[in-house]
Write an enzyme that holds these catalytic residues in place. Sequence first.
Site, short mmCIF file in Angstrom:
data_model
loop_
_atom_site.label_atom_id
_atom_site.label_comp_id
_atom_site.label_asym_id
_atom_site.label_seq_id
_atom_site.Cartn_x
_atom_site.Cartn_y
_atom_site.Cartn_z
N ASP A 95 2.80 2.93 -12.64
CA ASP A 95 1.59 1.80 -11.71
C ASP A 95 1.05 0.07 -11.82
O ASP A 95 1.01 -0.65 -11.11
CB ASP A 95 0.84 2.08 -10.78
CG ASP A 95 1.06 3.46 -9.70
OD1 ASP A 95 1.66 3.45 -9.51
OD2 ASP A 95 0.49 4.28 -9.39
N ARG A 125 -4.61 5.48 -13.14
CA ARG A 125 -4.12 4.11 -13.34
C ARG A 125 -4.91 4.05 -14.53
O ARG A 125 -5.04 2.43 -15.21
CB ARG A 125 -4.38 4.03 -12.44
CG ARG A 125 -3.56 3.75 -11.21
CD ARG A 125 -3.29 3.17 -10.15
NE ARG A 125 -3.05 1.73 -10.47
CZ ARG A 125 -2.87 0.75 -9.73
NH1 ARG A 125 -3.22 0.95 -8.42
NH2 ARG A 125 -1.91 -0.88 -10.47
N ARG A 141 -11.67 3.10 -2.92
CA ARG A 141 -11.88 2.73 -4.53
C ARG A 141 -12.89 2.42 -4.85
O ARG A 141 -13.78 3.42 -5.69
CB ARG A 141 -10.44 2.18 -4.47
CG ARG A 141 -9.00 2.42 -4.33
CD ARG A 141 -8.49 3.57 -5.06
NE ARG A 141 -7.13 4.23 -4.62
CZ ARG A 141 -6.01 3.87 -5.44
NH1 ARG A 141 -6.20 2.69 -5.91
NH2 ARG A 141 -5.10 4.50 -4.91
N HIS A 159 -7.19 -0.13 -0.02
CA HIS A 159 -8.13 -1.76 -0.67
C HIS A 159 -7.86 -2.85 0.11
O HIS A 159 -7.41 -3.04 1.23
CB HIS A 159 -7.00 -2.31 -1.88
CG HIS A 159 -7.22 -1.61 -3.25
ND1 HIS A 159 -5.88 -1.32 -3.91
CD2 HIS A 159 -7.77 -1.02 -3.89
CE1 HIS A 159 -5.76 -0.30 -5.21
NE2 HIS A 159 -7.11 -0.22 -4.68
N CYS A 207 -0.29 -7.50 -4.19
CA CYS A 207 -0.29 -5.77 -5.22
C CYS A 207 0.27 -6.71 -6.31
O CYS A 207 -0.44 -5.50 -7.58
CB CYS A 207 -0.15 -4.27 -4.74
SG CYS A 207 -1.04 -4.11 -3.28
#
Length: 276
Positions: free
Chosen positions: A71, A96, A144, A173, A269
């Site tokens: 990612d 991650r 998150r 997000h 992103c």
Amino acid sequence: MRTTPRASSPRRYLMCPPTHFSVTYSINPWMDPTKPVDLPLALAQWEDLRDRYRALGHSVDLLDPDPALPDMVYAANGATVVEGRVLGAKFAHPERAAEADAHLSWFRRNGWAEDAVRVPEHVNEGEGDFAVTDSWILAGRGFRSSPLSHDEAQEFFGRPVIGLELVDPRYYHLDTALCVLDDAHDEVMYYPGAFSPGSRAVLARLFPDALIATEADAAALGLNAVSDGLHVLLPQAAVGLFEPLRDRGFDPVGMDLGELLKGGGSVKCCTQELRG
């Protein structure tokens, strides 16, 4: 409605090529490991975005990909940079977690002073949940980033941080639900349905003239966009946003990042802004 012409300002971005991109786990509703990724196509789409930034006069620094971190292409999540100060990330999911050190190592290797780089105490996922305008740092929470990261960011950057509660898991997000269109003039677009009632009221008070996205354009990740004050690079499928952006004097630029959408991200992103 704004009457003065818009102008772009040169930006510096950090990106990471999707050399090792894949969807082998699921940590958001967009990720389905049963749907294979066309890696050559993903790389071509990413290169098109990188080249478009450069053609518009912006600079792009590159972060080396790590084969153990599929990612990493979503470079926006690795840190937040404001006036040359770097608040690192602390990821919510273990898959991650190692990306955070990779980003901070890049900053240290590339000239940032140690006292300008902070290793965070609380969970935040960089520009995934922090959006910067001239007056505020808008800060997402709910899926998150920890609410405690908002105070940490305010103390580190010395700017008021506005907490916003995300309530729809598709918009996990802040950068999937809100985009800063003109940071110098506190101008944004957002999708109200992604936010709690109280946060919708805050956004309406702070940004009474915001561009309001429809559910269809939000679902196309149309708000996962990047603006330089004139050009707005956004997913080409968010067709309902193009005319409203033009009406406000922006130049929308449609991008096809369909393969990267399989991991739950698009233009923003893939793009971390290096401010200052």
